[in-house]
Design a protein around this motif. Sequence first.
Motif, PDB file in Angstrom:
ATOM      1  N   GLY A   1       0.818  -1.207   0.000  1.00  0.00           N
ATOM      2  CA  GLY A   1       0.000   0.000   0.000  1.00  0.00           C
ATOM      3  C   GLY A   1       0.854   1.260   0.000  1.00  0.00           C
ATOM      4  O   GLY A   1       2.020   1.251   0.412  1.00  0.00           O
ATOM      5  N   ASP A   2       0.260   2.348  -0.482  1.00  0.00           N
ATOM      6  CA  ASP A   2       0.979   3.615  -0.546  1.00  0.00           C
ATOM      7  C   ASP A   2       1.451   4.065   0.833  1.00  0.00           C
ATOM      8  O   ASP A   2       2.578   4.530   0.988  1.00  0.00           O
ATOM      9  N   ALA A   3       0.591   3.938   1.847  1.00  0.00           N
ATOM     10  CA  ALA A   3       0.941   4.399   3.196  1.00  0.00           C
ATOM     11  C   ALA A   3       2.122   3.609   3.750  1.00  0.00           C
ATOM     12  O   ALA A   3       3.051   4.178   4.332  1.00  0.00           O
ATOM     13  N   LYS A   4       2.098   2.310   3.583  1.00  0.00           N
ATOM     14  CA  LYS A   4       3.177   1.457   4.089  1.00  0.00           C
ATOM     15  C   LYS A   4       4.486   1.752   3.354  1.00  0.00           C
ATOM     16  O   LYS A   4       5.545   1.847   3.971  1.00  0.00           O
ATOM     17  N   LEU A   5       4.405   1.921   2.041  1.00  0.00           N
ATOM     18  CA  LEU A   5       5.606   2.237   1.275  1.00  0.00           C
ATOM     19  C   LEU A   5       6.149   3.605   1.674  1.00  0.00           C
ATOM     20  O   LEU A   5       7.357   3.777   1.840  1.00  0.00           O
ATOM     21  N   ALA A   6       5.251   4.566   1.862  1.00  0.00           N
ATOM     22  CA  ALA A   6       5.678   5.907   2.277  1.00  0.00           C
ATOM     23  C   ALA A   6       6.366   5.842   3.638  1.00  0.00           C
ATOM     24  O   ALA A   6       7.367   6.537   3.870  1.00  0.00           O
ATOM     25  N   GLU A   7       5.861   4.999   4.511  1.00  0.00           N
ATOM     26  CA  GLU A   7       6.468   4.831   5.837  1.00  0.00           C
ATOM     27  C   GLU A   7       7.884   4.272   5.714  1.00  0.00           C
ATOM     28  O   GLU A   7       8.807   4.758   6.375  1.00  0.00           O
ATOM     29  N   ARG A   8       8.056   3.276   4.865  1.00  0.00           N
ATOM     30  CA  ARG A   8       9.395   2.689   4.679  1.00  0.00           C
ATOM     31  C   ARG A   8      10.365   3.677   4.044  1.00  0.00           C
ATOM     32  O   ARG A   8      11.518   3.753   4.425  1.00  0.00           O
ATOM     33  N   VAL A   9       9.875   4.432   3.076  1.00  0.00           N
ATOM     34  CA  VAL A   9      10.716   5.434   2.430  1.00  0.00           C
ATOM     35  C   VAL A   9      11.123   6.495   3.448  1.00  0.00           C
ATOM     36  O   VAL A   9      12.291   6.892   3.522  1.00  0.00           O
ATOM     37  N   ALA A  10      10.163   6.938   4.255  1.00  0.00           N
ATOM     38  CA  ALA A  10      10.461   7.957   5.268  1.00  0.00           C
ATOM     39  C   ALA A  10      11.486   7.432   6.275  1.00  0.00           C
ATOM     40  O   ALA A  10      12.407   8.157   6.665  1.00  0.00           O
ATOM     41  N   ALA A  11      11.339   6.189   6.682  1.00  0.00           N
ATOM     42  CA  ALA A  11      12.290   5.610   7.631  1.00  0.00           C
ATOM     43  C   ALA A  11      13.681   5.509   7.000  1.00  0.00           C
ATOM     44  O   ALA A  11      14.687   5.784   7.650  1.00  0.00           O
ATOM     45  N   ALA A  12      13.733   5.130   5.718  1.00  0.00           N
ATOM     46  CA  ALA A  12      15.029   5.031   5.038  1.00  0.00           C
ATOM     47  C   ALA A  12      15.668   6.400   4.899  1.00  0.00           C
ATOM     48  O   ALA A  12      16.874   6.562   5.112  1.00  0.00           O
ATOM     49  N   GLU A  13      14.862   7.394   4.559  1.00  0.00           N
ATOM     50  CA  GLU A  13      15.397   8.748   4.447  1.00  0.00           C
ATOM     51  C   GLU A  13      15.851   9.260   5.805  1.00  0.00           C
ATOM     52  O   GLU A  13      16.884   9.921   5.916  1.00  0.00           O
ATOM     53  N   ALA A  14      15.087   8.942   6.849  1.00  0.00           N
ATOM     54  CA  ALA A  14      15.459   9.368   8.199  1.00  0.00           C
ATOM     55  C   ALA A  14      16.764   8.703   8.622  1.00  0.00           C
ATOM     56  O   ALA A  14      17.633   9.338   9.206  1.00  0.00           O
ATOM     57  N   ALA A  15      16.890   7.430   8.333  1.00  0.00           N
ATOM     58  CA  ALA A  15      18.111   6.716   8.694  1.00  0.00           C
ATOM     59  C   ALA A  15      19.310   7.290   7.932  1.00  0.00           C
ATOM     60  O   ALA A  15      20.408   7.384   8.474  1.00  0.00           O
ATOM     61  N   LYS A  16      19.078   7.682   6.700  1.00  0.00           N
ATOM     62  CA  LYS A  16      20.162   8.206   5.871  1.00  0.00           C
ATOM     63  C   LYS A  16      20.587   9.606   6.309  1.00  0.00           C
ATOM     64  O   LYS A  16      21.762   9.929   6.311  1.00  0.00           O
ATOM     65  N   THR A  17      19.619  10.432   6.693  1.00  0.00           N
ATOM     66  CA  THR A  17      19.914  11.825   7.036  1.00  0.00           C
ATOM     67  C   THR A  17      19.979  12.085   8.528  1.00  0.00           C
ATOM     68  O   THR A  17      20.414  13.144   8.949  1.00  0.00           O
ATOM     69  N   GLY A  18      19.489  11.152   9.344  1.00  0.00           N
ATOM     70  CA  GLY A  18      19.466  11.351  10.789  1.00  0.00           C
ATOM     71  C   GLY A  18      18.297  12.216  11.233  1.00  0.00           C
ATOM     72  O   GLY A  18      18.224  12.629  12.374  1.00  0.00           O
ATOM     73  N   GLN A  19      17.349  12.492  10.335  1.00  0.00           N
ATOM     74  CA  GLN A  19      16.173  13.296  10.667  1.00  0.00           C
ATOM     75  C   GLN A  19      15.006  12.365  10.982  1.00  0.00           C
ATOM     76  O   GLN A  19      14.936  11.256  10.475  1.00  0.00           O
ATOM     77  N   PRO A  20      14.034  12.826  11.784  1.00  0.00           N
ATOM     78  CA  PRO A  20      12.877  11.989  12.083  1.00  0.00           C
ATOM     79  C   PRO A  20      12.044  11.732  10.835  1.00  0.00           C
ATOM     80  O   PRO A  20      11.929  12.591   9.971  1.00  0.00           O
TER      81      PRO A  20
END
Length: 135
Positions: free
Chosen positions: A27-46
């Motif tokens: 689903g879009d929401a689940k994918l968006a959550e994973r993308v956000a977590a990956a971006e957060a892990a990469k940048t150190g931002q929430p």
Amino acid sequence: MGEKSDERIALETRAQALDVSFAANIGDAKLAERVAAAEAAKTGQPAQDKAPPPAPTSDTPAQAGARDSAPAASPSASLTRRIVVEVIGPKRGRGRIRRRFGPTPVLIPIEELTEDDQAALIADPKLTVTAREID
């Protein structure tokens, strides 16, 4: 199936750029959550800064209202906040990065995770991974 929306295509492109694995039927929401977590892990931002609003929680209306009406944190308060990664696994549990994850959320301070640990958590389709700030 219908054609993909522009938003979905952009989301999948971001996921692929971050090496986030996902099933075609996610689903879009689940994918968006994973993308956000990956971006957060990469940048150190929430993750909440880049993810869509979270799904409704099981809070009572009073709890939700109190959370939504809480005053914004002052700049000095942000110095005491920490970024943690919240991981929720399947009912039967799942082992990753030398830890066990089940239906009870596990909070891990981001500084305890290597980049490989973060990537392994994000790439696991059976885990729900979210980065967020805590006090």
